[in-house]
Design an enzyme around this catalytic site. Structure first.
Site, PDB file in Angstrom:
ATOM      1  N   TYR A  12     -17.212  -5.595 129.098  1.00  0.00           N
ATOM      2  CA  TYR A  12     -17.798  -4.257 128.985  1.00  0.00           C
ATOM      3  C   TYR A  12     -16.737  -3.177 129.188  1.00  0.00           C
ATOM      4  O   TYR A  12     -16.625  -2.252 128.389  1.00  0.00           O
ATOM      5  CB  TYR A  12     -18.900  -4.083 130.042  1.00  0.00           C
ATOM      6  N   LYS A  37      -9.405 -13.694 126.486  1.00  0.00           N
ATOM      7  CA  LYS A  37      -9.384 -15.161 126.415  1.00  0.00           C
ATOM      8  C   LYS A  37      -9.936 -15.704 125.111  1.00  0.00           C
ATOM      9  O   LYS A  37      -9.490 -16.711 124.601  1.00  0.00           O
ATOM     10  CB  LYS A  37     -10.293 -15.695 127.526  1.00  0.00           C
ATOM     11  N   GLU A 168     -33.609 -13.488 136.525  1.00  0.00           N
ATOM     12  CA  GLU A 168     -33.515 -13.436 135.051  1.00  0.00           C
ATOM     13  C   GLU A 168     -33.422 -14.855 134.474  1.00  0.00           C
ATOM     14  O   GLU A 168     -34.017 -15.167 133.452  1.00  0.00           O
ATOM     15  CB  GLU A 168     -32.314 -12.589 134.631  1.00  0.00           C
TER      16      GLU A 168
HETATM   17  C1  LIG Z   1     -26.914 -13.118 133.717  1.00  0.00           C
HETATM   18  C2  LIG Z   1     -26.365 -11.758 134.068  1.00  0.00           C
HETATM   19  C3  LIG Z   1     -27.176 -10.634 133.924  1.00  0.00           C
HETATM   20  C4  LIG Z   1     -26.664  -9.373 134.218  1.00  0.00           C
HETATM   21  N1  LIG Z   1     -27.491  -8.290 134.047  1.00  0.00           N
HETATM   22  C5  LIG Z   1     -27.006  -7.046 134.271  1.00  0.00           C
HETATM   23  C6  LIG Z   1     -27.828  -5.910 134.015  1.00  0.00           C
HETATM   24  O1  LIG Z   1     -28.984  -6.031 133.609  1.00  0.00           O
HETATM   25  N2  LIG Z   1     -27.294  -4.675 134.251  1.00  0.00           N
HETATM   26  C7  LIG Z   1     -26.008  -4.502 134.681  1.00  0.00           C
HETATM   27  O2  LIG Z   1     -25.582  -3.353 134.848  1.00  0.00           O
HETATM   28  N3  LIG Z   1     -25.199  -5.565 134.939  1.00  0.00           N
HETATM   29  C8  LIG Z   1     -25.663  -6.827 134.740  1.00  0.00           C
HETATM   30  N4  LIG Z   1     -24.844  -7.911 134.960  1.00  0.00           N
HETATM   31  C9  LIG Z   1     -23.454  -7.699 135.446  1.00  0.00           C
HETATM   32  C10 LIG Z   1     -22.508  -7.390 134.271  1.00  0.00           C
HETATM   33  O3  LIG Z   1     -22.605  -8.385 133.288  1.00  0.00           O
HETATM   34  C11 LIG Z   1     -21.068  -7.253 134.754  1.00  0.00           C
HETATM   35  O4  LIG Z   1     -21.039  -6.292 135.780  1.00  0.00           O
HETATM   36  C12 LIG Z   1     -20.148  -6.826 133.609  1.00  0.00           C
HETATM   37  O5  LIG Z   1     -20.025  -7.896 132.689  1.00  0.00           O
HETATM   38  C13 LIG Z   1     -18.769  -6.408 134.126  1.00  0.00           C
HETATM   39  O6  LIG Z   1     -17.975  -5.987 133.048  1.00  0.00           O
HETATM   40  P1  LIG Z   1     -16.394  -6.167 133.111  1.00  0.00           P
HETATM   41  O7  LIG Z   1     -15.823  -5.540 131.875  1.00  0.00           O
HETATM   42  O8  LIG Z   1     -15.866  -5.744 134.416  1.00  0.00           O
HETATM   43  O9  LIG Z   1     -16.159  -7.746 133.056  1.00  0.00           O
HETATM   44  P2  LIG Z   1     -16.662  -8.876 132.001  1.00  0.00           P
HETATM   45  O10 LIG Z   1     -17.774  -8.369 131.169  1.00  0.00           O
HETATM   46  O11 LIG Z   1     -16.820 -10.051 132.840  1.00  0.00           O
HETATM   47  O12 LIG Z   1     -15.364  -9.038 131.076  1.00  0.00           O
HETATM   48  C14 LIG Z   1     -14.183  -9.626 131.516  1.00  0.00           C
HETATM   49  C15 LIG Z   1     -13.448 -10.174 130.314  1.00  0.00           C
HETATM   50  O13 LIG Z   1     -12.159 -10.636 130.727  1.00  0.00           O
HETATM   51  C16 LIG Z   1     -11.881 -11.890 130.108  1.00  0.00           C
HETATM   52  N5  LIG Z   1     -10.921 -12.599 130.946  1.00  0.00           N
HETATM   53  C17 LIG Z   1     -11.111 -13.043 132.209  1.00  0.00           C
HETATM   54  N6  LIG Z   1      -9.989 -13.640 132.672  1.00  0.00           N
HETATM   55  C18 LIG Z   1      -9.085 -13.563 131.669  1.00  0.00           C
HETATM   56  C19 LIG Z   1      -7.731 -13.989 131.534  1.00  0.00           C
HETATM   57  N7  LIG Z   1      -7.075 -14.612 132.529  1.00  0.00           N
HETATM   58  N8  LIG Z   1      -7.110 -13.750 130.364  1.00  0.00           N
HETATM   59  C20 LIG Z   1      -7.738 -13.106 129.350  1.00  0.00           C
HETATM   60  N9  LIG Z   1      -9.006 -12.669 129.428  1.00  0.00           N
HETATM   61  C21 LIG Z   1      -9.675 -12.898 130.569  1.00  0.00           C
HETATM   62  C22 LIG Z   1     -13.252 -12.572 130.033  1.00  0.00           C
HETATM   63  O14 LIG Z   1     -13.255 -13.595 129.066  1.00  0.00           O
HETATM   64  C23 LIG Z   1     -14.150 -11.381 129.665  1.00  0.00           C
HETATM   65  O15 LIG Z   1     -14.213 -11.197 128.272  1.00  0.00           O
HETATM   66  C24 LIG Z   1     -25.316  -9.212 134.677  1.00  0.00           C
HETATM   67  C25 LIG Z   1     -24.502 -10.336 134.825  1.00  0.00           C
HETATM   68  C26 LIG Z   1     -25.012 -11.594 134.519  1.00  0.00           C
HETATM   69  C27 LIG Z   1     -24.114 -12.794 134.659  1.00  0.00           C
END
Ligand SMILES: Cc1cc2nc3c(=O)[nH]c(=O)nc-3n(C[C@H](O)[C@H](O)[C@H](O)COP(=O)(O)OP(=O)(O)OC[C@H]3O[C@@H](n4cnc5c(N)ncnc54)[C@H](O)[C@@H]3O)c2cc1C
Length: 407
Positions: A12, A37, A168
């Site tokens: 995100y 990744k 969920e």
């Molecule tokens: C089942 C579920 C339901 C959820 N429902 C909600 C909701 O309704 N509302 C809400 O606000 N939040 C919700 N969340 C939480 C939300 O999904 C996370 O807060 C959000 O995904 C965080 O975004 P981010 O960009 O920080 O990380 P992520 O979306 O986790 O993205 C991280 C990215 O980094 C990549 N990555 C990781 N390590 C490496 C590496 N070493 N090298 C290269 N790439 C890498 C991963 O593949 C991924 O694409 C939910 C989570 C889950 C699991």
């Protein structure tokens, strides 16, 4: 010389920042590389549907190169190994090194199993598209194997944690299991869905109305709720509970909690409670050219509390981080980040949900529709109206399959 911006993680935070940069950067103003990744972005907030098989893969995953609309950003499919902050270089697992002037860490979350014996090795995790897909494949295998050995532990599906994600997941299992029973010709009364929660109720931290609605809803649908119960140990075929009971079960879906990406702890960064401490401009404390957002970042909303790891926070931070990266390369002043909480909605399957939106408590079908609106809004921000239409047209397919099997 053109400044180099490198974004680590296409979740995100990383993707919305990329879209912001595409919109706001002038041609040839900077060289931007997004490293992830996989070449797909998974919609983490819907991963539980992949786990239960209630949504098609192409509804949950989006091809990153297709989401990037201009040639201002180069996408690289690779896994980050480490970062050399002195050399300003990202080291990839394939041996490649990528130089940066400005770096964004948006590497997301990992599942926390709190060192409970056997959980790391034997439980299934809602961590990534692949890890969640493994849940569904495992469930199919259990139904298939049950047909010959009739071992009840194969049809006992346990979700650990009745927080947001646990509820969920339970909601999706309630919808998926009847369909699987039809498919494998297994009587539904041979299956058990169990939700184990250490606190006294489901959805700790939610209001009483949401807790009562969820408790009634899942119990009416046959879910066995075991609150005030802890899992002490997990083997491939059983669980040991805090009251000493042994529960034969071959499927434990762990949703007991999340933590920051473990890679961050290997780096020379100010990490607290597994997340990177950032300042009010979303820069890593003590590093002016390194930003961090989303689940990886520890942004304090006051002296004692950090913002929670949610998509809502990650998206709002990305919307400020994009312009801040541009301000940094232009030598302009940066904007401080302010979080505006719009609400929380937890789905319980496709037709019920609970939560609050702009301070109004909602539950039932209306809440489920609001959840769809939230998902649609994200798709709109990411790819405009066409992406919303494309993804929503995929929504009904799997439900139709299960619905017809339920008859
Ligand atoms: C089942 C579920 C339901 C959820 N429902 C909600 C909701 O309704 N509302 C809400 O606000 N939040 C919700 N969340 C939480 C939300 O999904 C996370 O807060 C959000 O995904 C965080 O975004 P981010 O960009 O920080 O990380 P992520 O979306 O986790 O993205 C991280 C990215 O980094 C990549 N990555 C990781 N390590 C490496 C590496 N070493 N090298 C290269 N790439 C890498 C991963 O593949 C991924 O694409 C939910 C989570 C889950 C699991």
């Amino acid at each position: 010389m053109k400044k180099k911006i490198v974004i680590l993680g296409g979740g995100y935070g990383g993707l919305i920042t990329s879209r912001k940069l595409e919109k706001l950067l002038k041609d040839n103003e900077a060289e931007v590389t997004l490293i992830n990744k996989h070449e797909y972005h998974y919609i983490a907030t819907q991963l539980h549907k992949t786990g239960a098989g209630t949504a098609s893969d192409d509804k949950i995953t989006l091809h990153i190169p297709e989401l990037l609309k201009t040639n201002k950003i180069t996408f690289k499919k690779a896994t980050v190994d480490t970062v050399d902050f002195n050399q300003q270089q990202v080291h990839l697992e394939n041996g490649e090194k990528v130089n940066y002037d400005y770096l964004l860490l948006s590497l997301g979350y990992e599942v926390d199993t709190f060192g409970i014996p056997g959980v790391e090795e034997n439980a299934f995790k809602i961590r990534s598209f692949r890890s969640t897909k493994a849940i569904y494949n495992h469930m199919l295998h259990q139904f298939e194997a049950y047909q010959s050995d009739k071992d009840p532990s194969r049809l006992t599906f346990v979700v650990a944690g009745a927080g947001f994600t646990g509820v969920e997941m339970i909601g999706e299992l309630v919808e998926a299991i009847p369909g699987l029973c039809k498919k494998f010709d297994v009587p539904i009364n041979k299956t058990r869905i169990i939700n184990i929660e250490a606190s006294e109720s489901v959805l700790p931290g939610f209001d009483k109305k949401a807790i009562d609605f969820t408790t009634d809803y899942v119990q009416k649908h046959g879910v066995e709720l075991m609150t005030s119960t802890k899992i002490m140990e997990c083997s491939p075929t059983s669980l040991t509970l805090s009251d000493g009971t042994d529960l034969p079960a071959r499927t434990l879906i762990w949703s007991g909690g999340v933590r920051g990406n473990r890679l961050l702890e290997k780096l020379d960064l100010p990490v607290e409670k597994s997340r990177v401490k950032v300042d009010s401009y979303l820069r890593v404390q003590g590093k002016e050219n390194v930003f961090c957002i989303g689940d990886a970042a520890r942004f304090m909303k006051n002296d004692t509390e950090a913002l929670p790891p949610t998509a809502q926070v990650a998206i709002q931070q990305a919307e400020v981080c994009g312009p801040n990266l541009i301000a940094a390369i232009r030598g302009e002043s940066l904007k401080t980040f302010e979080y505006h909480h719009k609400g929380t909605v937890a789905s319980i399957g496709n037709t019920a949900a609970v939560g609050n939106v702009f301070g109004i408590k909602i539950s039932g079908l209306f809440a489920a529709l609001m959840k769809q609106v939230v998902e649609a809004r994200y798709l709109f921000v990411l790819g405009g109206p066409m992406l919303v239409i494309k993804q929503f047209s995929k929504l009904q397919k799997p439900y139709q399959v299960f619905a017809s099997q339920n008859k």
